[in-house]
Write a protein that holds these residues in place. Structure first.
Motif, PDB file in Angstrom:
ATOM      1  N   CYS A 247       0.819  -1.223   0.000  1.00 29.49           N
ATOM      2  CA  CYS A 247       0.000   0.000   0.000  1.00 29.49           C
ATOM      3  C   CYS A 247       0.851   1.271   0.000  1.00 29.49           C
ATOM      4  O   CYS A 247       0.320   2.378  -0.139  1.00 29.49           O
TER       5      CYS A 247
ATOM      6  N   ILE B 288      -0.233   1.963  -7.679  1.00 30.43           N
ATOM      7  CA  ILE B 288      -0.995   0.727  -7.929  1.00 30.43           C
ATOM      8  C   ILE B 288      -2.283   1.091  -8.654  1.00 30.43           C
ATOM      9  O   ILE B 288      -2.995   2.021  -8.262  1.00 30.43           O
TER      10      ILE B 288
ATOM     11  N   CYS C 255      -0.839   4.910  -1.005  1.00 31.50           N
ATOM     12  CA  CYS C 255      -2.252   4.878  -1.376  1.00 31.50           C
ATOM     13  C   CYS C 255      -3.044   5.811  -0.463  1.00 31.50           C
ATOM     14  O   CYS C 255      -2.813   5.845   0.756  1.00 31.50           O
TER      15      CYS C 255
ATOM     16  N   PHE D  75      -5.836   5.489   0.724  1.00 35.26           N
ATOM     17  CA  PHE D  75      -6.644   4.773   1.716  1.00 35.26           C
ATOM     18  C   PHE D  75      -5.802   4.026   2.764  1.00 35.26           C
ATOM     19  O   PHE D  75      -6.346   3.368   3.641  1.00 35.26           O
ATOM     20  N   TYR D  76      -4.492   4.143   2.645  1.00 36.83           N
ATOM     21  CA  TYR D  76      -3.607   3.413   3.561  1.00 36.83           C
ATOM     22  C   TYR D  76      -3.499   4.148   4.896  1.00 36.83           C
ATOM     23  O   TYR D  76      -3.288   5.363   4.920  1.00 36.83           O
TER      24      TYR D  76
ATOM     25  N   CYS E 197      -5.496  -1.230   5.534  1.00 32.47           N
ATOM     26  CA  CYS E 197      -6.319  -0.588   4.511  1.00 32.47           C
ATOM     27  C   CYS E 197      -7.552   0.034   5.188  1.00 32.47           C
ATOM     28  O   CYS E 197      -8.270  -0.646   5.914  1.00 32.47           O
TER      29      CYS E 197
ATOM     30  N   ILE F 108     -10.208   0.938   3.756  1.00 30.93           N
ATOM     31  CA  ILE F 108     -11.456   0.592   3.038  1.00 30.93           C
ATOM     32  C   ILE F 108     -11.500  -0.906   2.761  1.00 30.93           C
ATOM     33  O   ILE F 108     -11.984  -1.341   1.716  1.00 30.93           O
TER      34      ILE F 108
ATOM     35  N   ARG G 126     -11.914  -2.705  -0.867  1.00 32.10           N
ATOM     36  CA  ARG G 126     -10.659  -2.555  -1.612  1.00 32.10           C
ATOM     37  C   ARG G 126     -10.830  -3.148  -3.007  1.00 32.10           C
ATOM     38  O   ARG G 126     -11.597  -4.091  -3.199  1.00 32.10           O
ATOM     39  N   PRO G 127     -10.106  -2.594  -3.981  1.00 32.58           N
ATOM     40  CA  PRO G 127     -10.272  -3.102  -5.353  1.00 32.58           C
ATOM     41  C   PRO G 127      -9.725  -4.517  -5.515  1.00 32.58           C
ATOM     42  O   PRO G 127      -8.954  -4.992  -4.684  1.00 32.58           O
TER      43      PRO G 127
ATOM     44  N   CYS H 280      -5.978  -5.417  -5.119  1.00 33.86           N
ATOM     45  CA  CYS H 280      -5.401  -5.552  -3.774  1.00 33.86           C
ATOM     46  C   CYS H 280      -5.658  -6.938  -3.190  1.00 33.86           C
ATOM     47  O   CYS H 280      -5.009  -7.344  -2.235  1.00 33.86           O
TER      48      CYS H 280
ATOM     49  N   PHE I   7      -2.619  -9.175  -4.030  1.00 34.52           N
ATOM     50  CA  PHE I   7      -1.292  -8.883  -3.480  1.00 34.52           C
ATOM     51  C   PHE I   7      -0.693 -10.159  -2.911  1.00 34.52           C
ATOM     52  O   PHE I   7      -1.399 -11.034  -2.436  1.00 34.52           O
TER      53      PHE I   7
ATOM     54  N   ILE J 141      -5.079   4.063  -8.007  1.00 36.66           N
ATOM     55  CA  ILE J 141      -6.290   3.815  -7.211  1.00 36.66           C
ATOM     56  C   ILE J 141      -7.024   5.100  -6.863  1.00 36.66           C
ATOM     57  O   ILE J 141      -8.248   5.175  -6.940  1.00 36.66           O
TER      58      ILE J 141
HETATM   59  S1  SF4 Z   1      -6.905   0.220  -1.433  1.00 36.95           S
HETATM   60 FE1  SF4 Z   1      -5.358  -1.390  -1.769  1.00 36.95          FE
HETATM   61  S2  SF4 Z   1      -3.392  -0.282  -1.877  1.00 36.95           S
HETATM   62 FE2  SF4 Z   1      -4.910   1.104  -0.957  1.00 36.95          FE
HETATM   63  S3  SF4 Z   1      -4.706   0.838   1.274  1.00 36.95           S
HETATM   64 FE3  SF4 Z   1      -6.331  -0.563   0.576  1.00 36.95          FE
HETATM   65  S4  SF4 Z   1      -5.285  -2.548   0.167  1.00 36.95           S
HETATM   66 FE4  SF4 Z   1      -3.702  -0.923   0.259  1.00 36.95          FE
END
Ligand code: SF4
Length: 195
Positions: A41, A46, A81, A83-84, A96, A98, A102-103, A106, A109, A173
């Motif tokens: 993240c 990404i 990111c 959202f990290y 994370c 969210i 998360r998409p 992710c 990973f 992202i």
């Molecule tokens: S969206 Fe993906 S890259 Fe971003 S914090 Fe969440 S898991 Fe990590």
């Protein structure tokens, strides 16, 4: 708007399948992520599609924070990111913000299959797992001749079947999330006009 909601529901089901497939493979192959690791993240580049961020955008809209999140995304200077949420000084540990939304990228990973230039099956394994689990990494790479790992391109293709237009382009992202929020807000605005 209803169509977007239906597509997002289908994607959430597919997302669960994807998460189970990749974590199942990693567990079987003993390619374990380090507890609390957030190194993936830390990379702001990404990429995800707008479609991948649609469930999050709808959730934020339902929470009444779509506009404020869009504004924050537009102002965010990328160093990781958006959202990290880091929990250590060096930012390598965290989580994370969210997670349920998360998409798909992710959810892949850690360890995932892809095709090389000659069409051969290769394994993408994160550098932290490579350092922590060297024997398991060698075993997983040797196993490629007898076992095909979950392939990123196959899952990306399944996702794009839900909505080709929203999945044809990948972008960082935060940009994909902003585009998904704009899409939802526009649809909601037109739906409001129609009432
Ligand atoms: S969206 Fe993906 S890259 Fe971003 S914090 Fe969440 S898991 Fe990590």
């Amino acid at each position: 708007m209803q169509q977007l909601c239906e597509t997002a529901s289908q994607l959430m089901i597919l997302n669960d399948e994807i998460a189970q497939t990749y974590s199942g493979y990693q567990n079987d192959r003993k390619l374990f992520c380090r507890s609390g690791c957030g190194e993936c993240c830390l990379h702001p580049g990404i990429e995800a599609s707008v479609l991948e961020m649609l469930p999050l955008a709808l959730h934020l809209y339902e929470q009444g924070i779509a506009e404020s999140t869009l504004e924050a995304l537009q102002q965010h200077q990328q160093e990781s990111c958006f959202f990290y949420q880091a929990s250590s000084e060096d930012r390598k540990s965290g989580h994370c913000g969210i997670y349920p939304y998360r998409p798909a990228v992710c959810r892949m990973f850690g360890a995932a299959g892809y095709r090389g230039r000659e069409g051969e099956v290769l394994l993408s394994i994160c550098k932290v797992i490579r350092a922590d689990e060297p024997a398991a990494v060698i075993a997983a790479e040797l196993s490629l001749t007898i076992e095909v790992p979950p392939m990123m391109m196959n899952h990306k293709a399944k996702i794009s079947q839900l909505d080709y237009e929203l999945s044809k382009q990948n972008m960082p992202i935060k940009d994909a999330a902003a585009a998904a929020l704009e899409k939802v807000l526009t649809k909601a605005w037109y739906a409001g006009m129609a009432v």
